[in-house]
Design a protein around this motif. Structure first.
Motif, PDB file in Angstrom:
ATOM      1  N   GLU A 134       0.832  -1.205   0.000  1.00 22.15           N
ATOM      2  CA  GLU A 134       0.000   0.000   0.000  1.00 22.15           C
ATOM      3  C   GLU A 134       0.870   1.260   0.000  1.00 22.15           C
ATOM      4  N   ARG A 215      -8.149  -0.211  -7.542  1.00 23.76           N
ATOM      5  CA  ARG A 215      -8.465  -1.352  -6.686  1.00 23.76           C
ATOM      6  C   ARG A 215      -9.467  -2.279  -7.372  1.00 23.76           C
ATOM      7  N   ARG A 216      -9.406  -3.541  -6.957  1.00 21.33           N
ATOM      8  CA  ARG A 216     -10.395  -4.507  -7.405  1.00 21.33           C
ATOM      9  C   ARG A 216     -11.691  -4.330  -6.593  1.00 21.33           C
ATOM     10  N   ASN A 220      -8.789  -4.782  -2.680  1.00 19.19           N
ATOM     11  CA  ASN A 220      -7.343  -4.971  -2.800  1.00 19.19           C
ATOM     12  C   ASN A 220      -6.806  -4.210  -4.004  1.00 19.19           C
ATOM     13  N   LEU A 221      -5.531  -3.828  -3.887  1.00 21.12           N
ATOM     14  CA  LEU A 221      -4.880  -3.117  -4.986  1.00 21.12           C
ATOM     15  C   LEU A 221      -4.786  -3.989  -6.231  1.00 21.12           C
TER      16      LEU A 221
END
Length: 268
Positions: A134, A215-216, A220-221
């Motif tokens: 992150e 992000r999804r 999450n990234l």
């Protein structure tokens, strides 16, 4: 010279004389300003809070030359970023970038606001105990934003050689584009390129010009750690070419975020 009010973030604070500090402040109104903080190195000084990564409201006076801080009020301290190596390194890298990009004593529209946004996101990494990835993503996206605000935007829309649109064909794993720092991004695997991206990596890089991190749906990234490290290398190469120097803290950030090498197993 009459006193003036100034809101800004302290980027650097160095010793000045026996008890003073020399500050470099980033503000929207004046860009980079150098100020003396008299007695700030004394433990009980009213100006002791004038330290790096602190957002301050200042009363500044002085007749010509170096301004002097008369009073200060802390708007927000980002000292908590030092709790983790990757968040501190990311913050320092973005601060270094501002020192290279922002003109002295000239307005810097948007620069302070964007930097404070990224520092706030890094605080979230600390408080939420998020993964080091992150912090890496914030540093990469923050760099893309700051470079654009400073007049050195990455050219992400057209091939630097043909002029064709940079439209990455997602799913074509043979497609490549190449970073030629003196020119931009060129379609194809160009010999001598500093960094080469596949279609997915370029698509991710192009999304970094937006306000939010990509992000999804699960939060999450997008992109694994190796991809973000690859994009960091691209930003480093661009900075080295156009600013004459890469932020030194990028190296510390890379060290903090690179996967640890597997340890040899003990003999049984």
């Amino acid at each position: 010279m009459p006193e003036r009010s100034l809101d800004g973030l302290v980027l650097t604070a160095r010793p000045l004389g026996e008890h003073d500090r020399l500050l470099t402040l980033l503000s929207e109104a004046e860009g980079l300003t150098r100020l003396a903080a008299p007695g700030a190195r004394r433990p009980k000084s009213s100006l002791a809070a004038a330290v790096p990564l602190t957002h301050l409201h200042l009363q500044v006076g002085g007749r010509g030359g170096l301004g002097r801080v008369r009073q200060l009020r802390v708007l927000r301290s980002y000292s908590g970023l030092a709790q983790r190596l990757e968040t501190l390194a990311a913050a320092q890298a973005l601060a270094e970038l501002c020192l290279k990009l922002v003109p002295g004593e000239a307005p810097a529209p948007g620069m302070l606001a964007d930097l404070l946004l990224q520092l706030g996101r890094l605080e979230g990494v600390v408080t939420e105990r998020a993964e080091p990835l992150e912090a890496l993503a914030v540093a990469v996206q923050g760099s893309v934003h700051l470079l654009a605000l400073g007049g050195f935007a990455l050219p992400l829309q057209h091939c630097s050689r043909s002029g064709a649109p940079l439209a990455p064909p997602i799913g074509d794993w043979d497609w490549r584009c190449s970073l030629l720092p003196s020119e931009g991004l060129a379609i194809g695997a160009v010999p001598g390129a500093r960094v080469m991206l596949n279609a997915s990596e370029l698509a991710l890089l192009q999304r970094l010009t937006r306000p939010a991190l990509p992000r999804r749906r699960d939060g999450n990234l997008m992109g694994p750690e190796a991809v973000w490290l690859h994009l960091l290398a691209l930003v480093e190469a661009w900075c080295g070419e156009h600013l004459g120097q890469r932020p030194r803290a990028f190296r510390l950030l890379r060290t903090a975020c690179e996967p640890m090498a597997p340890q040899p197993s003990e003999p049984t």
